[in-house]
Design a protein around this motif. Sequence first.
Motif, PDB file in Angstrom:
ATOM      1  N   LEU A  32     -20.805  -7.002  31.185  1.00 36.07           N
ATOM      2  CA  LEU A  32     -21.103  -5.684  31.730  1.00 36.07           C
ATOM      3  C   LEU A  32     -22.599  -5.425  31.820  1.00 36.07           C
ATOM      4  CD1 LEU A  32     -18.385  -3.437  30.044  1.00 36.07           C
ATOM      5  CD2 LEU A  32     -18.342  -4.540  32.292  1.00 36.07           C
ATOM      6  N   ALA A  33     -23.354  -5.944  30.861  1.00 39.48           N
ATOM      7  CA  ALA A  33     -24.804  -5.738  30.855  1.00 39.48           C
ATOM      8  C   ALA A  33     -25.468  -6.408  32.057  1.00 39.48           C
ATOM      9  CB  ALA A  33     -25.408  -6.251  29.558  1.00 39.48           C
ATOM     10  N   SER A  34     -24.831  -7.421  32.608  1.00 39.82           N
ATOM     11  CA  SER A  34     -25.420  -8.127  33.756  1.00 39.82           C
ATOM     12  C   SER A  34     -24.719  -7.804  35.078  1.00 39.82           C
ATOM     13  CB  SER A  34     -25.390  -9.636  33.514  1.00 39.82           C
ATOM     14  OG  SER A  34     -24.055 -10.091  33.414  1.00 39.82           O
ATOM     15  N   ALA A  35     -23.743  -6.893  35.064  1.00 41.07           N
ATOM     16  CA  ALA A  35     -22.938  -6.621  36.254  1.00 41.07           C
ATOM     17  C   ALA A  35     -23.573  -5.621  37.218  1.00 41.07           C
ATOM     18  CB  ALA A  35     -21.552  -6.118  35.839  1.00 41.07           C
ATOM     19  N   GLY A  36     -24.608  -4.924  36.778  1.00 36.86           N
ATOM     20  CA  GLY A  36     -25.274  -3.977  37.673  1.00 36.86           C
ATOM     21  C   GLY A  36     -24.629  -2.604  37.754  1.00 36.86           C
ATOM     22  N   GLY A  37     -23.645  -2.348  36.932  1.00 32.67           N
ATOM     23  CA  GLY A  37     -22.953  -1.055  36.952  1.00 32.67           C
ATOM     24  C   GLY A  37     -23.543  -0.060  35.965  1.00 32.67           C
ATOM     25  N   PRO A  38     -22.766   0.960  35.628  1.00 34.12           N
ATOM     26  CA  PRO A  38     -23.245   1.999  34.722  1.00 34.12           C
ATOM     27  C   PRO A  38     -23.690   1.465  33.359  1.00 34.12           C
ATOM     28  CG  PRO A  38     -21.204   2.695  35.765  1.00 34.12           C
ATOM     29  CD  PRO A  38     -21.424   1.262  36.146  1.00 34.12           C
ATOM     30  N   PHE A  39     -22.955   0.505  32.815  1.00 32.93           N
ATOM     31  CA  PHE A  39     -23.328  -0.038  31.503  1.00 32.93           C
ATOM     32  C   PHE A  39     -24.639  -0.805  31.588  1.00 32.93           C
ATOM     33  CE2 PHE A  39     -23.043  -3.026  27.917  1.00 32.93           C
ATOM     34  CZ  PHE A  39     -22.839  -2.115  26.888  1.00 32.93           C
ATOM     35  N   ALA A  40     -24.828  -1.553  32.657  1.00 31.74           N
ATOM     36  CA  ALA A  40     -26.083  -2.292  32.845  1.00 31.74           C
ATOM     37  C   ALA A  40     -27.255  -1.329  32.955  1.00 31.74           C
ATOM     38  CB  ALA A  40     -25.999  -3.171  34.087  1.00 31.74           C
ATOM     39  N   ARG A  41     -27.068  -0.227  33.664  1.00 36.00           N
ATOM     40  CA  ARG A  41     -28.135   0.772  33.776  1.00 36.00           C
ATOM     41  C   ARG A  41     -28.446   1.387  32.424  1.00 36.00           C
ATOM     42  NH1 ARG A  41     -25.270   1.532  38.492  1.00 36.00           N
ATOM     43  NH2 ARG A  41     -24.210   3.418  37.765  1.00 36.00           N
ATOM     44  N   LEU A  42     -27.429   1.629  31.628  1.00 38.27           N
ATOM     45  CA  LEU A  42     -27.629   2.150  30.273  1.00 38.27           C
ATOM     46  C   LEU A  42     -28.430   1.162  29.431  1.00 38.27           C
ATOM     47  CD1 LEU A  42     -26.918   4.367  28.174  1.00 38.27           C
ATOM     48  CD2 LEU A  42     -24.884   3.037  27.657  1.00 38.27           C
ATOM     49  N   CYS A  43     -28.101  -0.111  29.522  1.00 37.38           N
ATOM     50  CA  CYS A  43     -28.828  -1.147  28.774  1.00 37.38           C
ATOM     51  C   CYS A  43     -30.283  -1.227  29.229  1.00 37.38           C
ATOM     52  CB  CYS A  43     -28.155  -2.510  28.947  1.00 37.38           C
ATOM     53  SG  CYS A  43     -26.555  -2.636  28.142  1.00 37.38           S
ATOM     54  N   GLU A  44     -30.505  -1.148  30.532  1.00 38.96           N
ATOM     55  CA  GLU A  44     -31.873  -1.200  31.067  1.00 38.96           C
ATOM     56  C   GLU A  44     -32.690  -0.006  30.590  1.00 38.96           C
ATOM     57  OE1 GLU A  44     -31.133  -1.397  35.254  1.00 38.96           O
ATOM     58  OE2 GLU A  44     -30.359  -3.445  35.123  1.00 38.96           O
ATOM     59  N   GLU A  45     -32.085   1.173  30.592  1.00 37.22           N
ATOM     60  CA  GLU A  45     -32.785   2.368  30.134  1.00 37.22           C
ATOM     61  C   GLU A  45     -33.105   2.266  28.644  1.00 37.22           C
ATOM     62  OE1 GLU A  45     -34.686   5.971  30.054  1.00 37.22           O
ATOM     63  OE2 GLU A  45     -34.075   4.787  31.780  1.00 37.22           O
ATOM     64  N   ALA A  46     -32.177   1.755  27.857  1.00 35.81           N
ATOM     65  CA  ALA A  46     -32.416   1.587  26.423  1.00 35.81           C
ATOM     66  C   ALA A  46     -33.555   0.615  26.172  1.00 35.81           C
ATOM     67  CB  ALA A  46     -31.140   1.121  25.729  1.00 35.81           C
ATOM     68  N   ALA A  47     -33.623  -0.427  26.972  1.00 36.81           N
ATOM     69  CA  ALA A  47     -34.700  -1.411  26.816  1.00 36.81           C
ATOM     70  C   ALA A  47     -36.053  -0.789  27.158  1.00 36.81           C
ATOM     71  CB  ALA A  47     -34.443  -2.618  27.710  1.00 36.81           C
ATOM     72  N   ARG A  48     -36.097   0.061  28.198  1.00 33.51           N
ATOM     73  CA  ARG A  48     -37.352   0.729  28.554  1.00 33.51           C
ATOM     74  C   ARG A  48     -37.808   1.679  27.461  1.00 33.51           C
ATOM     75  NH1 ARG A  48     -35.269   0.694  33.775  1.00 33.51           N
ATOM     76  NH2 ARG A  48     -34.240   2.692  33.543  1.00 33.51           N
TER      77      ARG A  48
END
Length: 51
Positions: A32-48
């Motif tokens: 899910l983290a690499s799928a580009g969906g809502p969960f991936a966006r959440l992971c990207e935001e957390a990383a930022r």
Amino acid sequence: MVTHRLDHARLADRVVVLAGGRVVEDGGFTELASAGGPFARLCEEAARVSR
């Protein structure tokens, strides 16, 4: 387990993402983290935020 913490979600065998009371994604953390969906966006935001 129900959690909003990504470090806890990483420990789960399966992650189910809800939005508006509906299941919008279902799968493994890495998938899910690499799928580009809502969960991936959440992971990207957390990383930022953690930088």
